[in-house]
Motif scaffolding. Structure first.
Motif: not given
Length: 286
Positions: A19-23, A27-28, A69, A71-72, A74, A112
């Motif tokens: 899971r990539v979180t693109r802020a 990125h996380a 997707r 709920h994300g 954690g 990234h």
């Protein structure tokens, strides 16, 4: 004599999820291996082939991805609880769900860019059943070594004993640990780091006369420092190091050159628990 169906469960094993979180530009990354197992009113499919109550394992896989997707993701514990509760709540024939997760670490190299951190794997197991809910956190393959401050002697001997006693040896292990939480509410990441640090500190600072003694010291340190943890189970393989005989080369070996043994190996296992904590409502395993 009657032949009957015993306990059973089924599920989807080892769904790989990244899971990539693109802020913005930073990125996380979260990298999980997710296994789901369901139990309940499933006798019909075993006895007659009636699949009316069998949620397809492919659906379980899809649920993992969709929840990532929607709920994300954690902590592993948080994501596992979300999934296990969902399957029990939405499938009337399902009374129990076990979600096991392995979390693979990545080290940030830039906004990234990442490098796989391979020194251990974080684990979590979430159980939702009629007996209640239970969260077990853990880690595996955490390799530790003390080059001194370890002895092993005073053990019984028989005609098959060849191991010499020693007051100076290398002590090394690959820690496999699981710890049961008192409740399903915690700061999972902070709790995990605290438990890991407690185990490492105990290993470093315990003068060891046996790996069993080290195991108890590691478990005790976790419980002393983490009030949210009820008990901990550890499996410690003894990663043997054998002194090399250099006499054929007319060289001395003052405890400096060793063979790192592969197998067989000693395996030390044990549980460290609190005497004031009720036993687990559900069995849990390493």
């Amino acid at each position: 004599m009657a032949i009957v169906l015993g306990s059973n469960r089924y599920g989807k094993a080892e769904t790989r999820l990244v899971r990539v979180t693109r802020a913005g530009d930073t990125h996380a990354l979260i990298d999980l291996n997710v296994s789901v197992a369901l139990s309940g009113e499933l006798a019909a499919t075993h006895l007659t082939g009636d699949n009316a109550g069998v949620l397809p394992t492919d659906t379980m896989k899809n649920t993992v991805y969709a929840f990532a997707r929607e709920h994300g993701v954690g902590s592993p514990e948080e994501f596992g609880l979300l999934l296990a509760r969902h399957f029990v709540a939405t499938q009337p024939q399902v009374t129990g769900a076990v979600v096991g997760l392995e979390s693979f670490g990545w080290e940030r190299l830039g906004p990234h860019s990442f490098r796989r951190a391979g020194d251990f794997v974080r684990t979590a197991t979430v159980i939702v059943s009629p007996a209640g809910e239970q969260v077990v956190s853990g880690l595996k393959d955490l390799v530790l070594l003390n080059s001194t401050a370890s002895e092993f002697h005073g053990y019984p001997r028989d005609r098959y004993t060849t191991l010499p006693e020693t007051t100076e040896r290398i002590l090394s292990t690959a820690v496999d640990a699981r710890w049961r939480h008192r409740s399903t509410a915690a700061d999972w990441d902070e709790s995990f780091e605290g438990a890991k640090d407690a185990m490492v500190n105990a290993f470093v600072n315990t003068y060891s006369y046996s790996l069993q003694q080290t195991l108890f010291s590691m478990g005790s340190r976790v419980l002393d420092s983490r009030s949210e943890i009820a008990e901990i189970r550890l499996a410690l393989p003894n990663k043997h190091h054998y002194l090399v005989d250099l006499s054929p080369f007319e060289l001395e070996n003052p405890n400096e050159v060793f063979i790192a043994g592969d197998r067989p190996y000693g395996l030390i296992e044990g549980t460290v628990t609190r005497d004031d904590v009720p036993p687990a409502a559900m069995e849990w395993y390493l």
